[in-house]
Design a protein around this motif. Sequence first.
Motif, mmCIF file in Angstrom:
data_model
loop_
_atom_site.group_PDB
_atom_site.id
_atom_site.type_symbol
_atom_site.label_atom_id
_atom_site.label_comp_id
_atom_site.label_asym_id
_atom_site.label_seq_id
_atom_site.Cartn_x
_atom_site.Cartn_y
_atom_site.Cartn_z
ATOM 1 N N SER A 272 6.689 0.601 -7.094
ATOM 2 C CA SER A 272 5.747 0.040 -8.062
ATOM 3 C C SER A 272 6.257 0.293 -9.471
ATOM 4 N N PRO A 273 5.699 -0.399 -10.465
ATOM 5 C CA PRO A 273 6.108 -0.127 -11.851
ATOM 6 C C PRO A 273 5.903 1.340 -12.243
ATOM 7 N N LEU B 175 -2.576 4.570 2.893
ATOM 8 C CA LEU B 175 -2.614 4.266 4.315
ATOM 9 C C LEU B 175 -3.062 5.497 5.115
ATOM 10 N N TYR B 176 -2.589 6.661 4.703
ATOM 11 C CA TYR B 176 -3.019 7.910 5.341
ATOM 12 C C TYR B 176 -4.537 8.079 5.208
ATOM 13 N N ALA B 177 -5.093 7.780 4.039
ATOM 14 C CA ALA B 177 -6.541 7.895 3.822
ATOM 15 C C ALA B 177 -7.300 6.967 4.768
ATOM 16 N N VAL C 204 0.846 -1.182 0.000
ATOM 17 C CA VAL C 204 0.000 0.000 0.000
ATOM 18 C C VAL C 204 0.890 1.244 0.000
ATOM 19 N N SER C 205 0.413 2.295 -0.626
ATOM 20 C CA SER C 205 1.165 3.552 -0.632
ATOM 21 C C SER C 205 0.942 4.290 0.678
ATOM 22 N N ALA D 299 6.383 4.531 -4.065
ATOM 23 C CA ALA D 299 6.851 3.704 -2.955
ATOM 24 C C ALA D 299 5.653 3.007 -2.324
ATOM 25 N N LEU D 300 5.784 1.699 -2.133
ATOM 26 C CA LEU D 300 4.729 0.885 -1.530
ATOM 27 C C LEU D 300 5.299 0.157 -0.324
ATOM 28 N N TYR D 301 4.446 -0.097 0.669
ATOM 29 C CA TYR D 301 4.878 -0.716 1.916
ATOM 30 C C TYR D 301 3.957 -1.869 2.285
#
Length: 135
Positions: free
Chosen positions: A62-63, A28-30, A23-24, A67-69
């Motif tokens: 991601s492609p 996650l903030y949303a 997830v970005s 940045a994803l976590y």
Amino acid sequence: MAQRNTWQRERVRDALADEPGFVSAQALYATLRAANTGIGLATVYRALAGLAASGEADSLQSPEGEALYRACSSGHHHHLICRNCGLAVEIAASEVEQWARKTAASHGFHEAEHVVDIFGLCENCAREKAQQSAQ
């Protein structure tokens, strides 16, 4: 320098653990904002960076370059990641390790390290795509 364990960092860690895949920070903030946590976007970014640095989360690009976590197990592993829904599955590293060592050696490289993440469509997303194409 170790990050302090604050309630905000704990909430970010918990929210990340609830996600089924990568997830970005924005997504996650949303989620945290919808839960009325009062946690700011900058705090989410700092917490995610700290979790990734400490090995409590995996981080990848991601492609599209975002940045994803993902909350992650310990130890060296790789992922299959759905480009559509973000579902991530950890895969055993043994075959990838053999391929990486052999490939590096065949080109004269020593002490090679690698990062392997495989992007595609999970079974559900592929089925939905096929159904949409058939309509």
